[in-house]
Design a protein around this motif. Sequence first.
Motif, PDB file in Angstrom:
ATOM      1  N   CYS A  96       0.834  -1.202   0.000  1.00 56.53           N
ATOM      2  CA  CYS A  96       0.000   0.000   0.000  1.00 56.53           C
ATOM      3  C   CYS A  96       0.870   1.254   0.000  1.00 56.53           C
ATOM      4  CB  CYS A  96      -0.914   0.010   1.222  1.00 56.53           C
ATOM      5  SG  CYS A  96      -2.111  -1.357   1.258  1.00 56.53           S
ATOM      6  N   THR A 100      -1.523   2.791   5.671  1.00 58.03           N
ATOM      7  CA  THR A 100      -2.785   2.184   6.067  1.00 58.03           C
ATOM      8  C   THR A 100      -2.704   1.546   7.450  1.00 58.03           C
ATOM      9  OG1 THR A 100      -4.413   0.488   5.484  1.00 58.03           O
ATOM     10  CG2 THR A 100      -2.149   0.060   4.849  1.00 58.03           C
ATOM     11  N   GLN A 160      -9.702  -0.511   3.613  1.00 64.22           N
ATOM     12  CA  GLN A 160      -8.762   0.216   2.764  1.00 64.22           C
ATOM     13  C   GLN A 160      -9.487   1.207   1.861  1.00 64.22           C
ATOM     14  OE1 GLN A 160      -6.628  -2.971   0.808  1.00 64.22           O
ATOM     15  NE2 GLN A 160      -5.249  -3.296   2.548  1.00 64.22           N
ATOM     16  N   GLU A 163     -10.429   4.208   3.961  1.00 65.35           N
ATOM     17  CA  GLU A 163      -9.300   5.110   4.204  1.00 65.35           C
ATOM     18  C   GLU A 163      -9.045   6.005   2.994  1.00 65.35           C
ATOM     19  OE1 GLU A 163      -6.760   2.200   7.259  1.00 65.35           O
ATOM     20  OE2 GLU A 163      -6.022   2.603   5.241  1.00 65.35           O
TER      21      GLU A 163
END
Length: 435
Positions: A96, A100, A160, A163
Amino acid sequence: MITRRSFLAAAAAVPAFGAAGWPVPTARQLRWHALETTAFLHFTVNTFTDKEWGYGDEDPNLFQPARFDADAIVAPLADAGMRGVILTCKHHDGFCLWPTATTEHCIRASSWRGGKGDVVREIADAARRRGLLFGVYLSPWDRNNAAYGTPRYVEIYRQQLTELLTGYGEIFEVWHDGANGGDGYYGGAREKRTIDKRTYYDWPNTWALVRRLAPGAVIFSDVGPDVRWVGNERGIAGDPCWATYDPVGADGGPASPGDVREKESPTGHRNGKQWLPAECDVSIRPGWFWHAKENTRVKTPAQLIDLYYQSVGRGANLLLNVPPNRDGLLSAEDIASLKGFGEWRRRTLAKPVAPGEEFNVIRVREDIRYGQRVDEAVIEGSKDGAWQELARVTSIGPRRIVRLGKMARAQKLRVRVLEQSAPAKIAEVAAFREG
């Protein structure tokens, strides 16, 4: 020009079907159509391992773009006429590009910038400084995550998404790749995991989450629900390319991301019940990630222009991938091609020619707020009081850009509709001169 503010502004609701019952675009789709060209940035640990698909066991410390400059990446894209940029926030390897809370396999675990880096933040901010919209690519497949294949991973994936859709400003497009399951690291298991791509991600509820968190964003996948894959990675739409499409699975059953009759995607379905326009994704290089060996194989400005005619010119949108290199910059070869492409666009399409002047490009648009109504038409020019055929087209939709074989001259232009599903609503007929 479509700006971030106008794209995200509240718009009057557009019904899913016109008065006569045929499909029409939603407000978010109308705004997407107006963008025409956007950019893709494929960038992750693959850039440093010389791979296209990482296995998921890569050391985060491999990610070391020492000269990373988001503004220097975005500027050539903006100058080339791109109106948005989509970043691969997480590819299939699971790394990522933002810090995260869902996994340690992320930029926080890299020593780059002391573990404080955030590529998503910097690209998003740079895009907005140049007036570009920002979108996110989040691979559903994750070859690193130990929970992949279990219900827990779907929760992680949605976290995810949450976010990205709540922490980085307004998002114009959410991109879901069709790759699903296979060999991976999976937290050390090193095995093959197969999922039912039709049901595993519970797409209806995952997309409902996107709708709630980013109501202005279009959702892309093989099957939409807002924008469809064109069915190839060559950047070429079908001719015709209908904005309506009812995807069917490869076996004839329900379609899902990664499971569609992709041979039908380039043209769509003339009598489809869904407004599901095509996006043409293609890389400026042979691969999607940067590889030094491909520096001599970057598409030329002339090739990008041809792709523009075969995508945007057929009513689709063009999504051009320009991958940053290991320095964290665009390579000189890529920038040179973008510059030539941008100069051609400004020179050719900035202003229609005046009546009576020479031209060799014609652009026609339907008012797609009322759907796609024209099935076949002739574009004609008037010279000395007589009309003559200049081009013949099938689908028009949001735009049809025709490159004539030679220069023409006309005092007037018109579209003579030969076949239509409802009274045509032509919004523009304009001529341009290609240098």
